[in-house]
Design a protein around this motif. Structure first.
Motif, PDB file in Angstrom:
ATOM      1  N   PHE A 282       0.843  -1.184   0.000  1.00  0.00           N
ATOM      2  CA  PHE A 282       0.000   0.000   0.000  1.00  0.00           C
ATOM      3  C   PHE A 282       0.884   1.242   0.000  1.00  0.00           C
ATOM      4  O   PHE A 282       1.596   1.495   0.967  1.00  0.00           O
ATOM      5  N   PRO A 283       0.847   2.055  -1.061  1.00  0.00           N
ATOM      6  CA  PRO A 283       1.652   3.281  -1.078  1.00  0.00           C
ATOM      7  C   PRO A 283       1.116   4.286  -0.068  1.00  0.00           C
ATOM      8  O   PRO A 283       0.034   4.094   0.506  1.00  0.00           O
ATOM      9  N   PRO A 284       1.850   5.383   0.199  1.00  0.00           N
ATOM     10  CA  PRO A 284       1.425   6.342   1.220  1.00  0.00           C
ATOM     11  C   PRO A 284      -0.009   6.829   1.007  1.00  0.00           C
ATOM     12  O   PRO A 284      -0.398   7.214  -0.106  1.00  0.00           O
ATOM     13  N   HIS A 285      -0.787   6.789   2.083  1.00  0.00           N
ATOM     14  CA  HIS A 285      -2.181   7.236   2.037  1.00  0.00           C
ATOM     15  C   HIS A 285      -2.587   7.680   3.442  1.00  0.00           C
ATOM     16  O   HIS A 285      -2.006   7.238   4.433  1.00  0.00           O
ATOM     17  N   PRO A 286      -3.599   8.550   3.540  1.00  0.00           N
ATOM     18  CA  PRO A 286      -3.945   9.140   4.838  1.00  0.00           C
ATOM     19  C   PRO A 286      -5.061   8.394   5.570  1.00  0.00           C
ATOM     20  O   PRO A 286      -5.882   7.694   4.968  1.00  0.00           O
TER      21      PRO A 286
ATOM     22  N   GLY B  70       4.577 -14.147   6.785  1.00  0.00           N
ATOM     23  CA  GLY B  70       5.501 -13.181   6.202  1.00  0.00           C
ATOM     24  C   GLY B  70       5.766 -12.019   7.133  1.00  0.00           C
ATOM     25  O   GLY B  70       5.887 -12.181   8.350  1.00  0.00           O
ATOM     26  N   ALA B  71       5.819 -10.819   6.573  1.00  0.00           N
ATOM     27  CA  ALA B  71       6.081  -9.617   7.372  1.00  0.00           C
ATOM     28  C   ALA B  71       5.594  -8.405   6.605  1.00  0.00           C
ATOM     29  O   ALA B  71       5.527  -8.407   5.365  1.00  0.00           O
ATOM     30  N   ILE B  72       5.265  -7.353   7.339  1.00  0.00           N
ATOM     31  CA  ILE B  72       4.843  -6.089   6.738  1.00  0.00           C
ATOM     32  C   ILE B  72       5.777  -4.985   7.235  1.00  0.00           C
ATOM     33  O   ILE B  72       6.162  -4.971   8.409  1.00  0.00           O
ATOM     34  N   THR B  73       6.170  -4.095   6.331  1.00  0.00           N
ATOM     35  CA  THR B  73       7.072  -2.992   6.675  1.00  0.00           C
ATOM     36  C   THR B  73       6.297  -1.683   6.638  1.00  0.00           C
ATOM     37  O   THR B  73       5.725  -1.323   5.597  1.00  0.00           O
ATOM     38  N   HIS B  74       6.302  -0.981   7.749  1.00  0.00           N
ATOM     39  CA  HIS B  74       5.521   0.245   7.942  1.00  0.00           C
ATOM     40  C   HIS B  74       6.429   1.467   7.896  1.00  0.00           C
ATOM     41  O   HIS B  74       7.554   1.447   8.386  1.00  0.00           O
ATOM     42  N   GLN B  75       5.887   2.555   7.335  1.00  0.00           N
ATOM     43  CA  GLN B  75       6.544   3.859   7.395  1.00  0.00           C
ATOM     44  C   GLN B  75       5.461   4.922   7.413  1.00  0.00           C
ATOM     45  O   GLN B  75       4.429   4.783   6.732  1.00  0.00           O
ATOM     46  N   ASP B  76       5.653   5.992   8.212  1.00  0.00           N
ATOM     47  CA  ASP B  76       4.596   6.992   8.305  1.00  0.00           C
ATOM     48  C   ASP B  76       5.158   8.408   8.390  1.00  0.00           C
ATOM     49  O   ASP B  76       6.369   8.630   8.459  1.00  0.00           O
TER      50      ASP B  76
ATOM     51  N   VAL C  25      -0.261   9.891   7.608  1.00  0.00           N
ATOM     52  CA  VAL C  25      -0.045   9.277   6.295  1.00  0.00           C
ATOM     53  C   VAL C  25       0.915   8.113   6.495  1.00  0.00           C
ATOM     54  O   VAL C  25       1.952   8.265   7.159  1.00  0.00           O
ATOM     55  N   HIS C  26       0.580   6.958   5.934  1.00  0.00           N
ATOM     56  CA  HIS C  26       1.459   5.796   6.122  1.00  0.00           C
ATOM     57  C   HIS C  26       1.479   4.926   4.879  1.00  0.00           C
ATOM     58  O   HIS C  26       0.610   5.011   4.009  1.00  0.00           O
ATOM     59  N   SER C  27       2.490   4.066   4.798  1.00  0.00           N
ATOM     60  CA  SER C  27       2.582   3.038   3.761  1.00  0.00           C
ATOM     61  C   SER C  27       2.834   1.704   4.435  1.00  0.00           C
ATOM     62  O   SER C  27       3.395   1.643   5.534  1.00  0.00           O
ATOM     63  N   GLU C  28       2.390   0.629   3.776  1.00  0.00           N
ATOM     64  CA  GLU C  28       2.591  -0.729   4.283  1.00  0.00           C
ATOM     65  C   GLU C  28       3.037  -1.596   3.107  1.00  0.00           C
ATOM     66  O   GLU C  28       2.260  -1.797   2.159  1.00  0.00           O
TER      67      GLU C  28
END
Length: 232
Positions: free
Chosen positions: A54-58, A71-77, A100-103
């Motif tokens: 999921f690209p950056p979204h609010p 598996g695993a998910i990588t988060h950034q906000d 705003v974050h991406s996963e």
């Protein structure tokens, strides 16, 4: 009252990179009979292809819990948080006034998650994010609280909602009980395995909408991993 919601009857869409099933109305899936369950608004069963996400979204005014099944998910906000959450572990994002974050699935294989949204008890507040490992051995044969809006659940990730997320891993034949109370609702999904919930058989990835049950007794018919959300 326990209503079984078979996995094969859930809404959803396959976008190629994302194969999503929705337990409640979400995106292009609309069902007036399944808008929410108390203050539980979303339970998505997502399969994310390797190298996508999921690209950056609010988001605003929502408590968003991600339970990683495989598996695993990588988060950034937008707060500068970064983190990788592995299978069996949990991350929580309080959207508050806005974030705003991406996963992304940066792994070599498919990542499978449950994405759970709970409506907050109070609007506003500073957005936040957190993640925590929860070894499956610690919840063998019993329910353990992973995320909670209650101060006495000191080992759980904090959410700003009248609710709680618990999980248990059960060997075939084992049972675990969760005290719900007649004035509460619960939604239960086996991530793996087949279980019996107060006499109702629930297959892997089915949903069970629960109300008017003081105690929820789960008996594993197969080795199972069970997630339950307790809401107002």
């Amino acid at each position: 009252m326990i209503e079984r919601r078979p996995f094969q009857q859930l809404g959803g869409a396959n976008h190629g990179w994302l194969n999503a099933k929705h337990h409640f109305s979400f995106a292009e899936y609309y069902d007036t009979e399944r808008m929410d369950w108390g203050n539980l608004r979303v339970w998505n069963d997502d399969e994310i292809a390797a190298g996508t996400g999921f690209p950056p979204h609010p988001h605003r005014e929502m408590e968003i819990i991600t339970y990683v099944r495989q598996g695993a998910i990588t988060h950034q906000d937008s707060l500068g948080n970064k983190g990788r959450t592995e299978a069996g572990d949990v991350q929580v994002m309080s959207a508050g006034t806005g974030i705003v974050h991406s996963e992304y699935n940066l792994e070599k294989d498919v990542t499978r998650i449950f994405q759970i949204w709970i409506i907050p008890s109070v609007r506003g507040g500073t957005p936040s994010w957190g993640a925590k490992p929860f070894p499956k051995g610690d919840r063998a044969g019993r329910f353990v609280t992973l995320a909670s809006g209650y101060e006495n659940d000191t080992d759980a990730l904090r959410i700003r909602a009248d609710g709680r997320l618990v999980a248990a891993t059960l060997k075939a034949g084992q049972s675990a009980e969760y005290e719900l109370g007649e004035d509460r609702r619960a939604y239960l999904v086996p991530a793996t395995g087949k279980v019996e919930v107060n006499g109702v058989t629930i297959d892997a990835r089915d949903g069970a909408a629960i109300a008017d049950e003081k105690v929820v007794k789960v008996t594993a018919l197969e080795d199972s991993e069970v997630i339950l959300v307790d809401v107002a």
